[in-house]
Design an enzyme around this catalytic site. Structure first.
Site, PDB file in Angstrom:
ATOM      1  N   SER A   1       0.819  -1.228   0.000  1.00  0.00           N
ATOM      2  CA  SER A   1       0.000   0.000   0.000  1.00  0.00           C
ATOM      3  C   SER A   1       0.843   1.265   0.000  1.00  0.00           C
ATOM      4  CB  SER A   1      -0.873   0.090   1.248  1.00  0.00           C
ATOM      5  OG  SER A   1      -1.756  -0.951   1.329  1.00  0.00           O
TER       6      SER A   1
ATOM      7  N   GLU B   1       3.132   1.875  15.016  1.00  0.00           N
ATOM      8  CA  GLU B   1       3.469   3.184  14.453  1.00  0.00           C
ATOM      9  C   GLU B   1       4.228   4.074  15.419  1.00  0.00           C
ATOM     10  OE1 GLU B   1       0.381   1.826  14.337  1.00  0.00           O
ATOM     11  OE2 GLU B   1       0.242   1.259  12.225  1.00  0.00           O
TER      12      GLU B   1
ATOM     13  N   PHE C   1      -2.460   6.716  10.844  1.00  0.00           N
ATOM     14  CA  PHE C   1      -1.729   6.075  11.949  1.00  0.00           C
ATOM     15  C   PHE C   1      -0.336   6.656  12.139  1.00  0.00           C
ATOM     16  CE2 PHE C   1      -4.458   2.689   9.946  1.00  0.00           C
ATOM     17  CZ  PHE C   1      -5.542   2.967  10.759  1.00  0.00           C
TER      18      PHE C   1
ATOM     19  N   HIS D   1      -2.442   7.207   1.815  1.00  0.00           N
ATOM     20  CA  HIS D   1      -3.902   7.085   1.897  1.00  0.00           C
ATOM     21  C   HIS D   1      -4.546   8.263   2.622  1.00  0.00           C
ATOM     22  CE1 HIS D   1      -3.051   3.224   0.329  1.00  0.00           C
ATOM     23  NE2 HIS D   1      -4.125   2.594   0.730  1.00  0.00           N
TER      24      HIS D   1
ATOM     25  N   ASP E   1     -12.949   2.217   2.721  1.00  0.00           N
ATOM     26  CA  ASP E   1     -12.488   1.899   4.078  1.00  0.00           C
ATOM     27  C   ASP E   1     -13.218   2.721   5.140  1.00  0.00           C
ATOM     28  OD1 ASP E   1     -10.759  -0.185   3.704  1.00  0.00           O
ATOM     29  OD2 ASP E   1      -8.930   1.023   3.706  1.00  0.00           O
TER      30      ASP E   1
ATOM     31  N   ARG F   1      -4.119   7.566  -2.125  1.00  0.00           N
ATOM     32  CA  ARG F   1      -4.224   6.192  -2.577  1.00  0.00           C
ATOM     33  C   ARG F   1      -4.587   6.061  -4.047  1.00  0.00           C
ATOM     34  NH1 ARG F   1      -7.685   1.922  -3.588  1.00  0.00           N
ATOM     35  NH2 ARG F   1      -7.050  -0.034  -2.651  1.00  0.00           N
TER      36      ARG F   1
HETATM   37  C1  TPP Z   1      -2.980   1.132  13.796  1.00  0.00           C
HETATM   38  C2  TPP Z   1      -3.143   0.481  12.472  1.00  0.00           C
HETATM   39  N1  TPP Z   1      -2.065   0.347  11.676  1.00  0.00           N
HETATM   40  C3  TPP Z   1      -2.184  -0.222  10.460  1.00  0.00           C
HETATM   41  C4  TPP Z   1      -3.396  -0.663  10.015  1.00  0.00           C
HETATM   42  C5  TPP Z   1      -3.536  -1.295   8.629  1.00  0.00           C
HETATM   43  N2  TPP Z   1      -3.814  -2.721   8.801  1.00  0.00           N
HETATM   44  C6  TPP Z   1      -5.060  -3.226   8.645  1.00  0.00           C
HETATM   45  S1  TPP Z   1      -5.145  -4.848   9.040  1.00  0.00           S
HETATM   46  C7  TPP Z   1      -3.489  -4.934   9.385  1.00  0.00           C
HETATM   47  C8  TPP Z   1      -2.840  -6.169   9.911  1.00  0.00           C
HETATM   48  C9  TPP Z   1      -3.453  -7.449   9.475  1.00  0.00           C
HETATM   49  O1  TPP Z   1      -3.121  -8.521  10.321  1.00  0.00           O
HETATM   50  P1  TPP Z   1      -4.169  -9.078  11.384  1.00  0.00           P
HETATM   51  O2  TPP Z   1      -4.569  -7.930  12.236  1.00  0.00           O
HETATM   52  O3  TPP Z   1      -3.605 -10.265  12.031  1.00  0.00           O
HETATM   53  O4  TPP Z   1      -5.449  -9.422  10.527  1.00  0.00           O
HETATM   54  P2  TPP Z   1      -5.677 -10.628   9.475  1.00  0.00           P
HETATM   55  O5  TPP Z   1      -4.844 -10.367   8.261  1.00  0.00           O
HETATM   56  O6  TPP Z   1      -5.307 -11.881  10.147  1.00  0.00           O
HETATM   57  O7  TPP Z   1      -7.141 -10.531   9.171  1.00  0.00           O
HETATM   58  C10 TPP Z   1      -2.906  -3.675   9.186  1.00  0.00           C
HETATM   59  C11 TPP Z   1      -1.466  -3.388   9.375  1.00  0.00           C
HETATM   60  C12 TPP Z   1      -4.502  -0.493  10.871  1.00  0.00           C
HETATM   61  N3  TPP Z   1      -5.729  -0.881  10.521  1.00  0.00           N
HETATM   62  N4  TPP Z   1      -4.337   0.069  12.094  1.00  0.00           N
END
Ligand code: TPP
Ligand code: MG
Lengths: 284, 333
Positions: free
Chosen positions: B55, B76, B101, B127, B135, B185
C-alpha cells in the site's frame, strides 16, 4: 452447559450462512477483507448464537454482554453474524462499504450502535474492554465483556498496556479471543514480528490462557464455558484458525487478507460453501 | 503541453485541461519511485515499514535495497521512536504507514523525538484524505496537515501529482530535518512533467490570473485547474497556485496572490480548520487582508463510498471550487 447434537448442527449451519453472507457482501462491495472474516465465522456464530446475553430488538439493554471487535477490518463477519441473528435484514449486507450504508468499511458505533464501539485502527479494543469490564465491576453488574482481537494487533503497544491493566484489576468478567491465523498484510506474523510464545506472554501478565481449534463448534463452546468459570483473573482464548476457512483457494493464503472475491471467485466460493452445508446437514 | 512561465522559468506543465483523457497515476507511486532512487544514491537512506509494504509502495525499495529495508509490524509509535534512534546515528529513515496512523497515532513521538529533538526522520503519510474511499472514516486522514503544521521545525509537503511526489521524495531525502510528506491512494491526474521544477518551500503559479487566486495542494490542484478553465468561460480570470509546501509556506507567493487578485480560494483534501487554507488565512490576515473562501472538509468525518463520489459529497469537486471563486470575487466589494 453442553448443547445437544441438534443444536450444534444448527450452529454449524448458521456459521455456513455467515460465511455465505461474507462472500456475498465482499463481492458486492468490490473491496474488503476476506481471510480473517471467513476464519472467525465459527466463533462469531458461537458468540451470537449461544454465548452472548443479547437481544437484537433491545440493543440498549443495560445488562447485555458487550462484544467488541478490535480488529475492525473483519467487520464483514460481524455484520454477517448480526444479520443472521436478527439485527438487520440479510439483504442489507449487500450495502457493505457503499455510500450511505450503515455497514461502513470499518464498524462505526454512531451509525450502527450494536457494534458497541468504532474500530479499524488496530490495537484499541482490549483497552476499551478493560474500561467496560471495570465499569461492570464498579456497578456490581454481572454482564461480561468479550473482545475479539487479531494476532497482529499484538504488535501494538496499547494492547499490552491493556493486558497489564486487566491483570492488575483481576477482571474475570473480561474475555479476550484471539484470531490466531498467523497472517498479517505483509506475510506470516512470525516473519514480520514474531509473537510466540503468545500464551506464555498472557500468563506472565496474570491471565488464564486457553487454546482452541477455532473451527470446532463444540470445542469453542466448551472452552468459552470453561473460561467463564475462572475467578480472579482475565481470560484469553487463543483460537487457532485457518485464514480464508471454507473457501479452498483462500485457505492459508495471506494475500487474501485485504482482497474481495470477484464475481467468478465468489461463485466458486458459494458453491463450495453450499456443498459444506449439505455435508453438515447429512451428518445429523 | 501548456507553456506557463514563472520567474522567467518555464514550468513545462502537462496539458491539463482535457479532463477526459488526462493521464492518471496514484501519487503514492511517485513516492515508491523516489524512495528507490534515494536509496540507491545513498545507502544511509532506510525504509521502515509497519505491515503495509505494498500500500505504501515500499515494495520496490525492499527489492532494490534489501539491506536498507526494515519491517517492524503494526507499531506506528515504534516506527517514529526507532527511526529517531537510527537518525541520531546518521541514518536517514523514511517511515511509512497510512497517514491516519503515522503521524495520526504517533503524534507525540513526532513532536518530541523528531521535532523537539531535531532528528532527520522522514514520514510518508499514505492514503490521506477521503479519497481512500470504501475503508471509511477510520482510515480517512483529514486532520494530518493540521497536526503536522503546528509543530515547530517540521517541513510539510503535499505534492500535486505522482511526478511531483517523486521529486519531493528525493528533495526531502536530501534536506536535513524532520519531514512530513503526504500523498493519496487513488489514481489522480498528472499535471506536471519530468521537466517541471520543484523546490521545497516555493509555491508554483500553474496559471496566471488577476480576479481571484485558487491556492491548492495535493491531488485537488487538478480540480483547481479545471475550475479556472470554467471560470474563464464566465470572464473570471483565476490564478492557480500549487502550494505544495504547507510548512514553511511561501509567504511571498501568498501575499502576491492577495495583492494581485484581491480574493483567494483555498483547496485541500483536509479539514478546513487548521489545514493549508488556514495557514494561507494567517498569512493574508497579517499582511494584506482580502476575502478568502475555504474548500475542504467542513468540520465533519468522512465515510465509506467511491472516491470521486466522496470528493463531490464533501464539496471539493470542480463545481464547488467555481462557486467558491465566484463568491470570493463578489465579496471583494
Ligand atoms: C494502527 C493500524 N495500523 C495499520 C493498520 C492497517 N492494517 C489493517 S489490518 C493490518 C494487519 C493485518 O493482520 P491481522 O490484524 O492479524 O489481521 P488478518 O490479516 O489476520 O485478518 C494492518 C497493518 C490499521 N488498521 N491500524
Ligand atoms: Mg492475523
Amino acid at each position: 452447559m453442553s448443547l445437544s447434537q441438534d443444536a450444534l448442527t444448527q450452529l454449524r449451519v448458521k456459521a455456513n450462512d455467515v460465511r455465505q453472507g461474507i462472500i456475498r457482501a465482499l463481492e458486492a462491495a468490490g473491496s474488503g477483507h476476506s481471510a480473517g472474516s471467513l476464519d472467525m465465522a465459527d466463533i462469531f456464530t458461537a458468540l451470537y448464537g449461544s454465548v452472548l446475553r443479547h437481544d437484537p430488538n433491545n440493543i440498549e439493554w443495560a445488562d447485555r454482554d458487550r462484544l467488541l471487535l478490535s480488529c475492525g477490518h473483519i467487520a464483514p463477519v460481524r455484520y454477517s453474524a448480526m444479520a443472521n441473528f436478527g439485527y438487520f435484514p440479510v439483504e442489507e449486507l449487500l450495502t457493505l462499504r457503499k455510500f450511505g450504508s450503515r455497514l461502513q468499511g470499518h464498524p462505526e458505533r454512531v451509525t450502527l450502535p450494536a457494534v458497541e464501539t468504532t474500530s479499524g485502527p488496530l490495537g484499541e479494543g482490549l483497552a476499551q474492554g478493560v474500561g467496560m469490564a471495570l465499569a461492570a465491576k464498579l456497578d456490581k453488574k454481572d454482564w461480561r465483556v468479550y473482545v475479539v482481537t487479531s494476532d497482529a494487533e499484538h504488535q501494538c503497544g496499547l494492547h499490552w498496556e491493556a493486558m497489564m491493566t486487566a491483570g492488575k484489576f483481576k477482571l474475570d468478567n473480561l474475555m479476550c479471543i484471539i484470531d490466531r491465523n498467523f497472517i498479517q498484510i505483509d506475510g506470516s506474523t512470525e516473519d514480520i514480528m514474531p509473537l510466540e510464545p503468545l500464551g506464555d506472554k498472557y500468563r506472565s501478565f496474570n491471565w488464564e490462557v486457553f487454546e482452541v481449534d477455532g473451527h470446532d463448534m463444540g470445542a469453542i463452546l466448551e472452552t468459552i464455558e470453561k473460561a467463564k468459570q475462572v475467578k480472579g483473573k482475565p481470560t484469553v482464548i487463543v483460537a487457532n484458525t485457518i485464514p480464508g476457512k471454507g473457501v479452498s483457494y483462500m485457505e492459508g493464503d495471506y494475500t487474501w487478507h485485504g482482497k474481495p472475491p470477484n464475481k467468478e471467485q465468489a461463485e466458486t466460493a458459494l458453491r463450495e460453501l453450499q456443498a459444506d452445508r449439505e455435508r453438515i446437514l447429512a451428518n445429523v | 503541453m501548456s507553456e506557463v512561465t514563472m520567474d522567467g522559468e518555464t514550468l513545462h506543465l502537462h496539458g491539463y485541461t482535457d479532463a477526459t483523457n488526462v493521464k492518471q497515476v496514484p501519487t503514492r507511486n511517485g513516492f515508491g519511485e523516489g524512495l528507490v532512487e534515494a536509496g540507491l544514491k545513498n545507502k544511509n537512506v532506510l525504509a521502515i515499514c509497519a505491515d503495509l509494504v505494498e500500500s505504501t509502495r515500499m515494495e520496490a525499495f525492499k527489492k532494490a535495497c534489501p539491506e536498507q529495508y526494515i519491517e517492524i509490524g503494526v507499531a506506528e509509535q515504534l516506527l517514529v521512536a526507532m527511526a529517531g534512534g537510527l537518525a541520531s546515528a546518521g541514518k536517514i529513515p523514511w517511515i511509512a504507514s497510512y497517514a491516519m496512523f503515522n503521524p495520526g497515532r504517533s503524534w507525540e513521538q513526532v513532536r518530541t523525538i523528531m521535532a523537539l529533538n531535531e532528528t532527520n526522520v522522514k514520514i510518508a503519510g499514505a492514503h490521506a484524505g477521503v479519497s481512500v474511499g470504501p475503508d471509511g472514516a477510520t482510515h480517512q486522514a483529514v486532520e494530518d496537515i493540521a497536526i503536522m503544521r503546528v509543530i515547530p521545525h517540521m517541513t510539510v509537503v503535499v505534492p500535486c501529482d505522482a511526478i511531483q511526489t517523486k521529486k519531493a521524495t528525493l528533495a526531502l531525502s536530501e534536506m536535513v530535518g524532520p519531514v512530513y510528506l503526504r500523498f493519496a491512494r487513488e489514481k489522480s491526474a498528472i499535471v506536471t512533467t519530468e521537466k517541471t521544477p520543484f523546490e521545497i518551500g516555493k509555491a508554483q503559479t500553474f496559471r496566471e490570473g488577476t480576479d481571484v487566486a485558487i491556492v491548492a495542494c495535493g491531488i485537488l490542484v487538478y480540480n483547481a485547474l479545471i475550475a479556472a478553465e470554467e471560470l474563464a468561460k464566465d470572464g473570471i480570470s483565476a490564478r492557480v497556485v500549487n502550494n505544495h509546501t504547507v510548512k514553511p509556506m511561501d509567504t511571498a507567493a501568498i501575499v502576491a496572490a492577495a495583492k494581485d487578485c484581491g480574493a483567494i480560494v483555498t483547496v485541500e483534501e483536509h479539514q478546513i480548520h487548521a489545514g493549508m487554507g488556514s495557514r494561507v488565512a494567517e498569512i493574508v490576515a497579517a499582511n494584506h487582508p482580502v476575502p478568502i473562501e475555504f474548500i475542504g472538509v467542513q468540520d465533519r468525518f468522512g465515510q465509506s463510498g467511491d472516491p470521486v463520489e466522496l470528493i463531490e459529497h464533501y464539496g471539493m469537486g470542480t463545481t464547488a471550487i467555481v462557486a467558491a471563486a465566484k463568491k470570493a470575487v463578489a465579496r471583494k466589494g
